[in-house]
Design a protein around this motif. Structure first.
Motif, mmCIF file in Angstrom:
data_model
loop_
_atom_site.group_PDB
_atom_site.id
_atom_site.type_symbol
_atom_site.label_atom_id
_atom_site.label_comp_id
_atom_site.label_asym_id
_atom_site.label_seq_id
_atom_site.Cartn_x
_atom_site.Cartn_y
_atom_site.Cartn_z
ATOM 1 N N PRO A 120 0.809 -1.150 0.019
ATOM 2 C CA PRO A 120 -0.019 -0.019 -0.126
ATOM 3 C C PRO A 120 0.851 1.381 -0.010
ATOM 4 O O PRO A 120 2.015 1.368 0.315
ATOM 5 C CB PRO A 120 -0.819 -0.155 1.334
ATOM 6 N N ARG A 121 0.237 2.324 -0.530
ATOM 7 C CA ARG A 121 0.929 3.564 -0.435
ATOM 8 C C ARG A 121 1.091 4.215 0.835
ATOM 9 O O ARG A 121 0.285 3.739 1.755
ATOM 10 C CB ARG A 121 0.390 4.991 -1.247
ATOM 11 N N PRO A 122 2.374 4.618 1.377
ATOM 12 C CA PRO A 122 2.277 5.083 2.819
ATOM 13 C C PRO A 122 1.781 6.364 3.000
ATOM 14 O O PRO A 122 1.919 7.466 2.475
ATOM 15 C CB PRO A 122 3.929 5.239 2.952
ATOM 16 N N LEU A 123 0.802 6.298 3.898
ATOM 17 C CA LEU A 123 -0.102 7.570 4.330
ATOM 18 C C LEU A 123 0.919 8.612 5.210
ATOM 19 O O LEU A 123 0.998 9.870 5.315
ATOM 20 C CB LEU A 123 -1.502 7.113 5.201
ATOM 21 N N ALA A 124 1.648 7.682 6.062
ATOM 22 C CA ALA A 124 2.556 8.617 7.179
ATOM 23 C C ALA A 124 3.488 9.759 6.285
ATOM 24 O O ALA A 124 3.733 10.603 6.995
ATOM 25 C CB ALA A 124 3.154 7.544 8.093
ATOM 26 N N VAL A 125 3.903 9.287 5.301
ATOM 27 C CA VAL A 125 5.142 10.132 4.675
ATOM 28 C C VAL A 125 4.590 11.433 4.266
ATOM 29 O O VAL A 125 5.118 12.335 4.813
ATOM 30 C CB VAL A 125 5.651 9.551 3.381
ATOM 31 N N PRO A 126 3.284 11.649 3.623
ATOM 32 C CA PRO A 126 2.967 12.976 3.254
ATOM 33 C C PRO A 126 2.405 13.625 4.683
ATOM 34 O O PRO A 126 2.717 15.034 4.861
ATOM 35 C CB PRO A 126 1.762 12.986 2.422
ATOM 36 N N VAL A 127 1.696 12.860 5.830
ATOM 37 C CA VAL A 127 1.242 13.578 6.826
ATOM 38 C C VAL A 127 2.468 14.012 7.625
ATOM 39 O O VAL A 127 2.363 15.179 8.228
ATOM 40 C CB VAL A 127 0.554 12.657 7.578
ATOM 41 N N LEU A 128 3.543 13.179 7.963
ATOM 42 C CA LEU A 128 4.582 13.518 8.452
ATOM 43 C C LEU A 128 5.486 14.942 7.828
ATOM 44 O O LEU A 128 5.728 15.752 8.714
ATOM 45 C CB LEU A 128 5.676 12.499 8.761
ATOM 46 N N ALA A 129 5.616 14.742 6.608
ATOM 47 C CA ALA A 129 6.255 15.859 5.810
ATOM 48 C C ALA A 129 5.364 17.335 6.220
ATOM 49 O O ALA A 129 5.900 18.173 6.327
ATOM 50 C CB ALA A 129 6.639 15.595 4.372
ATOM 51 N N THR A 130 4.212 16.989 5.995
ATOM 52 C CA THR A 130 3.353 18.066 6.047
ATOM 53 C C THR A 130 3.454 18.695 7.347
ATOM 54 O O THR A 130 3.255 20.040 7.762
ATOM 55 C CB THR A 130 1.878 17.983 5.649
ATOM 56 N N GLY A 131 3.147 17.896 8.356
ATOM 57 C CA GLY A 131 3.280 18.302 9.963
ATOM 58 C C GLY A 131 4.569 18.827 10.597
ATOM 59 O O GLY A 131 4.384 19.927 10.950
ATOM 60 N N ILE A 132 5.710 18.414 10.092
ATOM 61 C CA ILE A 132 6.803 18.817 10.344
ATOM 62 C C ILE A 132 6.971 20.181 9.726
ATOM 63 O O ILE A 132 7.529 21.327 10.290
ATOM 64 C CB ILE A 132 7.929 17.818 10.288
ATOM 65 N N THR A 133 6.828 20.245 8.387
ATOM 66 C CA THR A 133 6.856 21.521 7.687
ATOM 67 C C THR A 133 5.956 22.722 8.245
ATOM 68 O O THR A 133 6.356 23.822 8.686
ATOM 69 C CB THR A 133 6.351 21.492 5.994
#
Length: 111
Positions: free
Chosen positions: A85-98
């Motif tokens: 499956p596509r990783p959901l945590a990657v965009p969530v983490l990148a957006t949150g940390i940004t």
């Protein structure tokens, strides 16, 4: 339903290492949020330090939950021989940390 089989143990261990790396990141966000609230001097905006700390703590919680979900879905996909499956945590983490980083930078510059 697809037939399930035990995946090569190396893939299972790699999946576990990835899960543990996500958990370490979650723990770092947790520690950072607590440290921010307790150790950093207040900004001129009284609520700013607490808001940044809460954002880091919330991102830590979201990451901990999504990392477990990711581990379980990847393990199940490997057992079924299905695509990962596509990783959901990657965009969530990148957006949150940004977002936290931009907010912190603006507060340092202007508050």
């Amino acid at each position: 339903m697809s037939e399930e089989h035990e995946p090569d143990y190396r893939f299972t261990l790699a999946n576990e290492r990835t899960f543990l790396a996500w958990m370490r990141t979650s723990i770092a966000l947790l520690a950072g949020g607590i440290a921010l609230r307790e150790l950093v001097e207040p900004f001129s905006l009284r609520w700013a330090r607490t808001a940044l700390a809460v954002a880091a703590l919330a991102l830590s919680l979201v990451l901990a939950v999504t990392s477990y979900t990711r581990w379980a879905t990847v393990q199940q996909a490997m057992r079924r021989g299905a695509p990962l499956p596509r990783p959901l945590a990657v965009p969530v983490l990148a957006t949150g940390i940004t977002a936290i980083g931009v907010a912190a930078a603006l507060l340092v510059l202007f508050a």
